[in-house]
Write an enzyme that holds these catalytic residues in place. Structure first.
Site, PDB file in Angstrom:
ATOM      1  N   HIS A   1      12.031 -63.992  98.565  1.00  0.00           N
ATOM      2  CA  HIS A   1      10.814 -63.683  99.326  1.00  0.00           C
ATOM      3  C   HIS A   1      10.888 -64.145 100.790  1.00  0.00           C
ATOM      4  CE1 HIS A   1       9.535 -62.865  95.358  1.00  0.00           C
ATOM      5  NE2 HIS A   1       9.080 -64.056  95.042  1.00  0.00           N
TER       6      HIS A   1
ATOM      7  N   LYS B   1      14.000 -59.994  90.027  1.00  0.00           N
ATOM      8  CA  LYS B   1      14.713 -61.207  90.368  1.00  0.00           C
ATOM      9  C   LYS B   1      14.576 -62.212  89.219  1.00  0.00           C
ATOM     10  CE  LYS B   1      12.402 -64.634  92.602  1.00  0.00           C
ATOM     11  NZ  LYS B   1      11.300 -65.259  91.878  1.00  0.00           N
TER      12      LYS B   1
ATOM     13  N   LYS C   1       3.665 -56.143  99.135  1.00  0.00           N
ATOM     14  CA  LYS C   1       2.366 -56.637  99.627  1.00  0.00           C
ATOM     15  C   LYS C   1       1.953 -55.860 100.871  1.00  0.00           C
ATOM     16  CE  LYS C   1       2.953 -61.339  97.832  1.00  0.00           C
ATOM     17  NZ  LYS C   1       1.875 -61.676  96.927  1.00  0.00           N
TER      18      LYS C   1
HETATM   19  C1  BG6 Z   1       7.671 -65.544  92.087  1.00  0.00           C
HETATM   20  C2  BG6 Z   1       8.193 -66.929  91.835  1.00  0.00           C
HETATM   21  O1  BG6 Z   1       8.718 -64.701  92.469  1.00  0.00           O
HETATM   22  O2  BG6 Z   1       6.710 -65.577  93.133  1.00  0.00           O
HETATM   23  C3  BG6 Z   1       7.042 -67.861  91.490  1.00  0.00           C
HETATM   24  O3  BG6 Z   1       9.125 -66.909  90.772  1.00  0.00           O
HETATM   25  C4  BG6 Z   1       5.963 -67.805  92.532  1.00  0.00           C
HETATM   26  O4  BG6 Z   1       7.509 -69.201  91.345  1.00  0.00           O
HETATM   27  C5  BG6 Z   1       5.560 -66.361  92.832  1.00  0.00           C
HETATM   28  O5  BG6 Z   1       4.850 -68.519  92.046  1.00  0.00           O
HETATM   29  C6  BG6 Z   1       4.635 -66.286  94.029  1.00  0.00           C
HETATM   30  O6  BG6 Z   1       4.173 -64.979  94.187  1.00  0.00           O
HETATM   31  P1  BG6 Z   1       2.754 -64.663  94.860  1.00  0.00           P
HETATM   32  O7  BG6 Z   1       2.687 -63.179  94.920  1.00  0.00           O
HETATM   33  O8  BG6 Z   1       1.717 -65.273  93.971  1.00  0.00           O
HETATM   34  O9  BG6 Z   1       2.786 -65.311  96.211  1.00  0.00           O
END
Ligand code: BG6
Length: 491
Positions: free
Chosen positions: A239, A147, A181
Site C-alpha cells: 500500500h 496480497k 480507493k
Molecule cells: C491490509 C492489511 O492489506 O490493509 C491490514 O493486511 C490493514 O493489516 C489493512 O489493516 C488496512 O486497510 P484499510 O483499507 O482499512 O486502510
C-alpha cells in the site's frame, strides 16, 4: 424493468466463506447489484470447504452482508435477488478430479470467466494447475489474487512463476485494495489533469512529502499471520509503496494499464536502498505496548491472543525514502504506518518550498509554507494551505494561513463513496488492469523491502516500544525533527 449495465460474467470464488470474501467481497458484489452494475446473466459459484448446501451458504452470506452493509444501504429485495445468482459447492481445492463440476456449472452460463482466489497465496499455484488440468480455464479467463504475493522476492517469484505456468500476465489481476480507493484514484486526476500542479511537482518546488497510514486497530485476531509479516511486509511493501509511486511517478503517456505501471516501476527502481549506515537516520521500527484506544484500555502486542512473548515483529514503521532521479533529488518522502495509533487516518502531504524572496513582516516568516493535504480516509478530500492577507484596516499586510478545501462528500452532494473492492471488482469485470499490480512492480517493491529487512536483521536492534494510542515511538519524531521538520499532526 431497469436495465443492468455490467458485462456478463461467471465468477468462481475460491475461499468464498472465508473472512475476506464475507467481510469485503460479497458486500461489494451486493453493492454492485444495488448500483445495477451486475449484468442480468452474471452468476457466482462460491467454493469453500464447509459442508453446507447452496441454501445454507446463501443464508450465511446474507447474514454477513447484513452485518457489513450500512442499514440504510440494505434492501432486502435486492439482497434476495443477488443471492439467487449464487451457487455453492463444498470443495476440496487440492482434489484434481473434483474440478469437473466447475465445467458443468460453466456450461450452463456463458459469460467471461473470472476466478477469484480469496485463499492463502500458498494455494494459488495448486488451484491454477488444477484449473488447467481440469480444462476449466482458457486464454480469456481472468484471475484475481490478493496480497501478500510471497514473503520476500524469492517466494514471490515462486508464486508468480506458478501462476505464469497457466496464465499470461494480461490475465492476472493482483489486488492492492488501496488502488481501488476513491482518493487514491484521484491522485492521478489531481496530478495529470491540473497543469497548475504538474509544473510544480518536482524538487524545484517541493521540499518534502509525508505519507501517513495510521490505524487505531491492533492485530484483530490475526496474530499468526501478522507476526510472520510485520508492518513492513503487510503495509509498506504494497500500500505505502503504491502511494509513493502514484505521487512520484512521471506523467504516463496515456491511461492504459501498462503506461501507468511502467512509470510506477521506474520509481521503484530509483528508490535509494536503506543501507546499514542509514539505519539510524532513515528507519524506525516500533511495537505497541498496552495503552488506550477509543478511550478503552487495550493490551500490548505481546499480550494479544496467541502471542509469542518473545516476538520482535514491528507493528509500526517510519522511514525516510529517497528517490534518486532528476525530479526528486533531495526531496525526502517521510513515510509512517502503524497499528494502535490514535486514529484511523491515511493522508499525503506535499510540502512546498518557501517563496524565493520574502517581502513581508519578518515575524511572520514562521507561517507555514504552502501545503497540499490529500486525505485518503476518512473524510476524503483535499486541502491546499495558502497564505492570504488578513482582513481589516488595522491588519496592514499581515498574513493569514488558511485552507482551500475540497471535501468530496460536500462537493459531490454527499454521494456515496464506493468501497475499494466495489471499484476493483467492477474493473475486473470490464477487464481493465490499470488498478492492478503487475509482476515487476511486486518484484521491485520486494527487492527494496528485502534489503531494508536484511539490514535491520543484521543491525539486530529490537523494535522500539510505543504505548497504544500514541503516534509511535519518539524516535519517529526525532527522525523528522533532525531534518528540521515535523509530522503534520505535531505542528
Ligand atoms: C491490509 C492489511 O492489506 O490493509 C491490514 O493486511 C490493514 O493489516 C489493512 O489493516 C488496512 O486497510 P484499510 O483499507 O482499512 O486502510
Amino acid at each position: 424493468m431497469v436495465q443492468q449495465i455490467g458485462t456478463r460474467c461467471d465468477l468462481i470464488m475460491f475461499g468464498a466463506l472465508g473472512d475476506l470474501a464475507q467481510r469485503k467481497l460479497f458486500p461489494a458484489l451486493y453493492q454492485l447489484e444495488c448500483a445495477r452494475l451486475l449484468a442480468r446473466e452474471t452468476r457466482i459459484l462460491a467454493l469453500a470447504r464447509s459442508e453446507v448446501d447452496t441454501d445454507g451458504a446463501r443464508k450465511r452470506l446474507a447474514s454477513r452482508i447484513r452485518q457489513h452493509v450500512r442499514e440504510d444501504e440494505l434492501d432486502e429485495e435486492v439482497l434476495a435477488g443477488f443471492l439467487e445468482r449464487v451457487d455453492y459447492l463444498c470443495f476440496d481445492f487440492g482434489d484434481e478430479a473434483g474440478y469437473a463440476p466447475l465445467n458443468e456449472w460453466r456450461r450452463r452460463g456463458g459469460g467471461e470467466l473470472i476466478v477469484y482466489m480469496a485463499t492463502p497465496p500458498s494455494l494459488y499455484g495448486m488451484i491454477a494447475r488444477n484449473l488447467k488440468t481440469g480444462g476449466c480455464c482458457n486464454e480469456s479467463t481472468r484471475v484475481v489474487v490478493e496480497k501478500p504475493i510471497g514473503h520476500d522476492l524469492e517466494s514471490s517469484r515462486v508464486i508468480n512463476d506458478q501462476l505464469a505456468e497457466v496464465f499470461n500476465e494480461n490475465q492476472l489481476f493482483r489486488i492492492d485494495h488501496y488502488l481501488g480507493k476513491e482518493t487514491v484514484q484521484n491522485l492521478i486526476a489531481l496530478r495529470f489533469a491540473n497543469n497548475l500542479f504538474a509544473t510544480q511537482w518536482n524538487q524545484n518546488h517541493i521540499s518534502h512529502v509525508e505519507i501517513t497510514v495510521a490505524e487505531s486497530v491492533g492485530i484483530e485476531g490475526r496474530w499468526g499471520y501478522f507476526d510472520k509479516a510485520g508492518q513492513m511486509r503487510d503495509m509498506i511493501q504494497n500500500h505505502l509503496l503504491q502511494l509513493l509511486c502514484l505521487i512520484a511517478m512521471d506523467p504516463p503517456s496515456d491511461l492504459s494499464a501498462d503506461s501507468i505501471r511502467d512509470e510506477k516501476v521506474k520509481v521503484l527502481k530509483a528508490l535509494r536502498p536503506i543501507t546499514q549506515d542509514l539505519m539510524e537516520t532513515h528507519l524506525v521500527r516500533g511495537q505497541y505496548t498496552a495503552g488506550t484506544s477509543d478511550g478503552k484500555p487495550v493490551p500490548g502486542y505481546l499480550e494479544e491472543e496467541d502471542a509469542y512473548k518473545g516476538s520482535s515483529t514491528e507493528t509500526f514503521v517510519a522511514l525516510k525514502a529517497e528517490i534518486h532521479n532528476w525530479r526528486w533529488s533531495g526531496v525526502p518522502f517521510y513515510i509512517r504506518t502503524g497499528k494502535r495509533l490514535p486514529e484511523k487516518l491515511s493522508q499525503i502531504i506535499i510540502h512546498f518550498k518557501p517563496a524565493p524572496h520574502y517581502i513581508f513582516d519578518p515575524d511572520q516568516k514562521h507561517l507555514a509554507n504552502n501545503k497540499l493535504i490529500i486525505r485518503l480516509q476518512p473524510d476524503e478530500g483535499m486541502s491546499l494551505q495558502i497564505l492570504t492577507k488578513d482582513q481589516g484596516l488595522d491588519k496592514g499586510m499581515r498574513l493569514r494561513q488558511g485552507p482551500l478545501e475540497l471535501t468530496f462528500s460536500e462537493a459531490f452532494n454527499a454521494q456515496r463513496i464506493p468501497d475499494a473492492y466495489e471499484r476493483l471488482l467492477w474493473e475486473i469485470m470490464k477487464g481493465n488492469q490499470y488498478l492492478f499490480v503487475r509482476r515487476d512492480e511486486v518484484e521491485y517493491a520486494w527487492r527494496w523491502v528485502d534489503q531494508v529487512i536484511s539490514n535491520w536483521e543484521d543491525h539486530a536492534a529490537s523494535p522500539k516500544r510505543y504505548a497504544s494510542g500514541t503516534w509511535g515511538p519518539v524516535a519517529s519524531i526525532a527522525m523528522i525533527t533532525r531534518d528540521g521538520r515535523s509530522w503534520y499532526e505535531d505542528v
